[in-house]
Design a protein around this motif. Sequence first.
Motif, PDB file in Angstrom:
ATOM      1  N   ALA A 421       0.829  -1.211   0.000  1.00 50.96           N
ATOM      2  CA  ALA A 421       0.000   0.000   0.000  1.00 50.96           C
ATOM      3  C   ALA A 421       0.861   1.258   0.000  1.00 50.96           C
ATOM      4  O   ALA A 421       0.590   2.213  -0.739  1.00 50.96           O
ATOM      5  CB  ALA A 421      -0.935  -0.002   1.210  1.00 50.96           C
ATOM      6  N   ALA A 422       1.901   1.270   0.843  1.00 51.40           N
ATOM      7  CA  ALA A 422       2.766   2.456   0.922  1.00 51.40           C
ATOM      8  C   ALA A 422       3.495   2.687  -0.393  1.00 51.40           C
ATOM      9  O   ALA A 422       3.571   3.828  -0.883  1.00 51.40           O
ATOM     10  CB  ALA A 422       3.762   2.300   2.062  1.00 51.40           C
ATOM     11  N   LEU A 423       4.042   1.624  -0.985  1.00 50.69           N
ATOM     12  CA  LEU A 423       4.751   1.763  -2.259  1.00 50.69           C
ATOM     13  C   LEU A 423       3.817   2.232  -3.362  1.00 50.69           C
ATOM     14  O   LEU A 423       4.128   3.151  -4.121  1.00 50.69           O
ATOM     15  CB  LEU A 423       5.376   0.427  -2.660  1.00 50.69           C
ATOM     16  CG  LEU A 423       6.648  -0.002  -1.948  1.00 50.69           C
ATOM     17  CD1 LEU A 423       7.061  -1.389  -2.434  1.00 50.69           C
ATOM     18  CD2 LEU A 423       7.770   0.994  -2.191  1.00 50.69           C
ATOM     19  N   SER A 424       2.671   1.546  -3.481  1.00 49.77           N
ATOM     20  CA  SER A 424       1.730   1.873  -4.558  1.00 49.77           C
ATOM     21  C   SER A 424       1.246   3.305  -4.449  1.00 49.77           C
ATOM     22  O   SER A 424       1.196   4.038  -5.442  1.00 49.77           O
ATOM     23  CB  SER A 424       0.533   0.913  -4.515  1.00 49.77           C
ATOM     24  OG  SER A 424       0.938  -0.416  -4.667  1.00 49.77           O
ATOM     25  N   TYR A 425       0.903   3.708  -3.224  1.00 50.32           N
ATOM     26  CA  TYR A 425       0.369   5.049  -3.060  1.00 50.32           C
ATOM     27  C   TYR A 425       1.430   6.106  -3.312  1.00 50.32           C
ATOM     28  O   TYR A 425       1.186   7.086  -4.038  1.00 50.32           O
ATOM     29  CB  TYR A 425      -0.248   5.247  -1.672  1.00 50.32           C
ATOM     30  CG  TYR A 425      -0.903   6.604  -1.595  1.00 50.32           C
ATOM     31  CD1 TYR A 425      -2.165   6.795  -2.131  1.00 50.32           C
ATOM     32  CD2 TYR A 425      -0.226   7.706  -1.087  1.00 50.32           C
ATOM     33  CE1 TYR A 425      -2.751   8.045  -2.151  1.00 50.32           C
ATOM     34  CE2 TYR A 425      -0.803   8.956  -1.087  1.00 50.32           C
ATOM     35  CZ  TYR A 425      -2.065   9.132  -1.623  1.00 50.32           C
ATOM     36  OH  TYR A 425      -2.624  10.375  -1.661  1.00 50.32           O
ATOM     37  N   CYS A 426       2.602   5.951  -2.705  1.00 50.05           N
ATOM     38  CA  CYS A 426       3.642   6.970  -2.862  1.00 50.05           C
ATOM     39  C   CYS A 426       4.058   7.113  -4.326  1.00 50.05           C
ATOM     40  O   CYS A 426       4.256   8.233  -4.814  1.00 50.05           O
ATOM     41  CB  CYS A 426       4.858   6.639  -1.996  1.00 50.05           C
ATOM     42  SG  CYS A 426       4.577   6.836  -0.222  1.00 50.05           S
ATOM     43  N   ALA A 427       4.184   5.992  -5.038  1.00 49.61           N
ATOM     44  CA  ALA A 427       4.557   6.052  -6.452  1.00 49.61           C
ATOM     45  C   ALA A 427       3.473   6.756  -7.267  1.00 49.61           C
ATOM     46  O   ALA A 427       3.775   7.581  -8.144  1.00 49.61           O
ATOM     47  CB  ALA A 427       4.801   4.647  -6.995  1.00 49.61           C
ATOM     48  N   ALA A 428       2.213   6.441  -6.984  1.00 45.81           N
ATOM     49  CA  ALA A 428       1.114   7.089  -7.704  1.00 45.81           C
ATOM     50  C   ALA A 428       1.054   8.581  -7.380  1.00 45.81           C
ATOM     51  O   ALA A 428       0.805   9.412  -8.263  1.00 45.81           O
ATOM     52  CB  ALA A 428      -0.208   6.410  -7.349  1.00 45.81           C
ATOM     53  N   TRP A 429       1.294   8.922  -6.122  1.00 51.57           N
ATOM     54  CA  TRP A 429       1.235  10.320  -5.688  1.00 51.57           C
ATOM     55  C   TRP A 429       2.294  11.147  -6.414  1.00 51.57           C
ATOM     56  O   TRP A 429       2.012  12.252  -6.892  1.00 51.57           O
ATOM     57  CB  TRP A 429       1.440  10.368  -4.177  1.00 51.57           C
ATOM     58  CG  TRP A 429       1.156  11.682  -3.517  1.00 51.57           C
ATOM     59  CD1 TRP A 429      -0.022  12.090  -2.979  1.00 51.57           C
ATOM     60  CD2 TRP A 429       2.087  12.754  -3.306  1.00 51.57           C
ATOM     61  NE1 TRP A 429       0.105  13.353  -2.440  1.00 51.57           N
ATOM     62  CE2 TRP A 429       1.398  13.787  -2.634  1.00 51.57           C
ATOM     63  CE3 TRP A 429       3.427  12.949  -3.616  1.00 51.57           C
ATOM     64  CZ2 TRP A 429       2.001  14.977  -2.265  1.00 51.57           C
ATOM     65  CZ3 TRP A 429       4.035  14.146  -3.252  1.00 51.57           C
ATOM     66  CH2 TRP A 429       3.326  15.139  -2.578  1.00 51.57           C
TER      67      TRP A 429
END
Length: 544
Positions: A421-429
């Motif tokens: 979740a942290a990786l996916s969100y930060c990359a998308a952000w």
Amino acid sequence: MSTLPQGVHLVLAPPKGTEKILSNEALEFLATVHRTFDSRRKELLENRRKVQADLDKGKTLKFLSETEAIRKSPAWACAPPGPGLEDRRVEITGPTDRKMVINALNSGAKTFMADFEDSNSPTWSNMVHGQLNLHDAIRHQIDFETNGKQYKLVEKPAVLLVRPRGWHLDEPRILVDGSPVSGSLFDFSIYFFNNAAELIKRGYGPYFYLPKMEHHLEARLWNDVFCLATSKLGLPQGCIRATVLIETLPAAFQMEEILYELKEHSAGLNCGRWDYIFSFIKKQRAQKSCVFPDRSDVTMTVPFMDAYVRLLIQTCHKRKVAAMGGMSAQIPIKNDTNANDRAMAKVRADKLREVKAGHDGTWVAHPALIKIAMDVFDEHMKGPNQYHIRREDVSVTDKQIADPKVPGKITDPGVRDNVSAALSYCAAWISGNGCVPINHLMEDAATAEIARVQLWQWCKYGSKTDSGKSITPSSLQPIFSEESAKVSSLPGIDANHVKIASEYMLNQVKATWPSDFLTSDLMVHLEGVGTVGGGGSSPSKANL
């Protein structure tokens, strides 16, 4: 640039087609607000740091003795609901993308909270185009066509509310007298200047959601901003309404004081559940007793969440304003009827719990959930709200609000889910998307923050999973590598952004203390940030 108001500098030009949003008059208004209030904002942010330092030394949060008279006085109440805010039983939220704005306003929800904060990545394009989209929506000029499909606003759309960024975030693409403006003041000022009079003319008003506050003096600052803004534009005092998200642990001890500071502008309080969990962990980061199990176990029925909800409803109804429920993170699951039925049953149960507790409305992030939420509230809330449910049976103590007991386990899948979740969100952000569906849940900055601080917390205090595996930065390294490869293969994801996110997260889990906000940390990777004079307080890339 030479025609800009004195002392105002744009690090980036307005995106093409948005020039009217950042007119000289709008920028002059913003500069006035900035010069009047930014020093107070910075003082209040410094106070947050002092409170955190005290908490790290073992001090505990309590109800304030100096404001006891406000809490005990029966002599004051907040303003009546603004036009269109009498019945808020279902509110939809989301970012200010043009298509999303139309779909949300057309969704059948009572209100739409257009979000410049947690479900938005603050790229320059997102911030300024978002303002343009709201400007056009208010005037019913937002219709457009894309890929052969037409988007057109219905005759009576949902009532619009806007969430500006929190006090802690700068807008480094605009400088006033050499300093970045506050993201809060930019979002508020540009929206208010361009739209407040038009909204009043149409029978509504400028309505806001205010995030991330930690002290009632931060609410007083907002109230003073409102008074100056209405006075400056010659609009009626009291035309603004603002709902405050109680989404930090310190604010839970000052709910009544926050309402008092905003009373002529208040539209109530909201249970910002995901940010509240994040804040609960972060503020009590020095306490090993506050180590939580998997975030899926931190539900609304655990003691500290239940206490916070009961106190919020009692406080709001005592002062005759709305007590808004929170967001269910579930979204529809396509191609799996059984899994979708289970997810929707969770939504229904969550909304039933809220309406029976006395909430006056609730949040959804997806239009498909509106009917579920609406049906529950229609059945159990016959009037426009439940202000008459006073919850005088409630008595919540300091210790109940800060009670860290949460049943559950730290599991291997829970650790991996947090990494993913942290990786996916930060990359998308970093890529410009602040609202991301991950594993059939709608993740925004708040849920990513829980994942981040939990991983830090588990490493800090030597936690083990229920299978006996120790959680350390070195044990997380291969999980980050595996999940990075998975995330990088997803459509629309930039592998370089995943690499940045992975390096950032691995540095976070090794840190003595976690950073305050990942959004502040990652701002440096957005266009126009980190340039000369435009970096604000963001860290350098080398520190990420």
